[in-house]
Design an enzyme around this catalytic site. Sequence first.
Site, mmCIF file in Angstrom:
data_model
loop_
_atom_site.group_PDB
_atom_site.id
_atom_site.type_symbol
_atom_site.label_atom_id
_atom_site.label_comp_id
_atom_site.label_asym_id
_atom_site.label_seq_id
_atom_site.Cartn_x
_atom_site.Cartn_y
_atom_site.Cartn_z
ATOM 1 N N ARG A 43 12.089 -4.018 12.171
ATOM 2 C CA ARG A 43 11.094 -3.412 13.040
ATOM 3 C C ARG A 43 10.381 -4.483 13.846
ATOM 4 O O ARG A 43 10.173 -5.602 13.371
ATOM 5 C CB ARG A 43 10.061 -2.629 12.211
ATOM 6 C CG ARG A 43 10.593 -1.353 11.631
ATOM 7 C CD ARG A 43 9.508 -0.432 11.103
ATOM 8 N NE ARG A 43 8.277 -1.082 10.704
ATOM 9 C CZ ARG A 43 7.565 -0.733 9.625
ATOM 10 N NH1 ARG A 43 7.989 0.233 8.837
ATOM 11 N NH2 ARG A 43 6.436 -1.335 9.344
ATOM 12 N N ARG A 60 11.862 -7.973 5.717
ATOM 13 C CA ARG A 60 12.050 -6.529 5.525
ATOM 14 C C ARG A 60 13.004 -5.959 6.570
ATOM 15 O O ARG A 60 12.964 -6.326 7.738
ATOM 16 C CB ARG A 60 10.689 -5.823 5.617
ATOM 17 C CG ARG A 60 10.720 -4.371 5.203
ATOM 18 C CD ARG A 60 9.333 -3.845 4.886
ATOM 19 N NE ARG A 60 8.418 -3.902 6.021
ATOM 20 C CZ ARG A 60 7.165 -3.450 5.972
ATOM 21 N NH1 ARG A 60 6.692 -2.948 4.835
ATOM 22 N NH2 ARG A 60 6.391 -3.534 7.040
ATOM 23 N N ARG A 63 -9.165 1.250 9.268
ATOM 24 C CA ARG A 63 -8.839 -0.165 9.445
ATOM 25 C C ARG A 63 -10.004 -0.972 9.997
ATOM 26 O O ARG A 63 -9.888 -2.183 10.160
ATOM 27 C CB ARG A 63 -7.625 -0.312 10.363
ATOM 28 C CG ARG A 63 -6.344 0.169 9.702
ATOM 29 C CD ARG A 63 -5.142 -0.226 10.492
ATOM 30 N NE ARG A 63 -3.907 0.161 9.811
ATOM 31 C CZ ARG A 63 -2.691 -0.125 10.260
ATOM 32 N NH1 ARG A 63 -2.557 -0.805 11.387
ATOM 33 N NH2 ARG A 63 -1.623 0.253 9.592
ATOM 34 N N ARG A 106 -0.561 -9.543 13.171
ATOM 35 C CA ARG A 106 -1.088 -8.440 12.360
ATOM 36 C C ARG A 106 -2.060 -8.951 11.296
ATOM 37 O O ARG A 106 -3.093 -8.325 11.030
ATOM 38 C CB ARG A 106 0.060 -7.679 11.685
ATOM 39 C CG ARG A 106 0.951 -6.921 12.663
ATOM 40 C CD ARG A 106 2.193 -6.394 11.973
ATOM 41 N NE ARG A 106 1.895 -5.352 11.010
ATOM 42 C CZ ARG A 106 2.766 -4.913 10.095
ATOM 43 N NH1 ARG A 106 3.973 -5.449 10.026
ATOM 44 N NH2 ARG A 106 2.428 -3.957 9.275
ATOM 45 N N LYS A 164 0.821 -1.215 0.000
ATOM 46 C CA LYS A 164 0.000 0.000 0.000
ATOM 47 C C LYS A 164 0.853 1.262 0.000
ATOM 48 O O LYS A 164 0.601 2.197 -0.756
ATOM 49 C CB LYS A 164 -0.930 0.023 1.219
ATOM 50 C CG LYS A 164 -1.925 -1.099 1.285
ATOM 51 C CD LYS A 164 -2.883 -0.931 2.450
ATOM 52 C CE LYS A 164 -2.205 -0.972 3.808
ATOM 53 N NZ LYS A 164 -1.553 -2.268 4.097
#
Length: 209
Positions: free
Chosen positions: A153, A122, A88, A164, A13
């Site tokens: 992260r 990532r 969300r 998530r 996104k």
Amino acid sequence: MNLIFLGPPGAGKGTQAAAVSGDLKVPHISTGDMFRKAISEGTPTGLKAKSFMDAGQLVPDDVVIALVKERLAMDDCRNGYILDGFPRTVEQAEALSAFADLDAVINLDVDDEVLVNRLSGRRVCPVCGAPYHVSRLNGETACKVDGTPLIQRDDDKPETVLSRLNVYHEKTAPLIDFYQKAKLLHSVGGDLSLEEISEAILKALEASK
């Protein structure tokens, strides 16, 4: 145009919103980036949000809605914007409708297995924010821009990624039906190349005018 980009974590996104915002010359508004900035600056809102984000949970609606409403009232949003990371939940979408008129909603559709591989691999530079992926680093561990050691992260760790995704399927996926009923939704396959996805999005937006 006033737009929303939907999709699970890791669907791309942010990348696509940044690209399309350049084409449309409207701001790309990422609630995730806004919260991360607040966290790095140690603001009360940032500290409140951090515990939820680290656990892969959603930040409380009242905090997010107030932040977004304030942002959309700024001068650079007069000719449109792209919301990335908000709403969300259906409740957030209903709250948004009270102060924003949308032109289209883009949904990036990607399988969970692909997303887990993307996110857990990532890495980011903690100084300049440059993104990387282990599959393309060839064993390198430092930022190519400033030489800072890259980090993973907390919300990209495998166990948090799964959390998530579970939250997304429970809370955010119903937005697809919500915006489909509102005749605003355009779904695009998120497993295409970056260029192909951008092209498909722009075609969908042209058709929605």
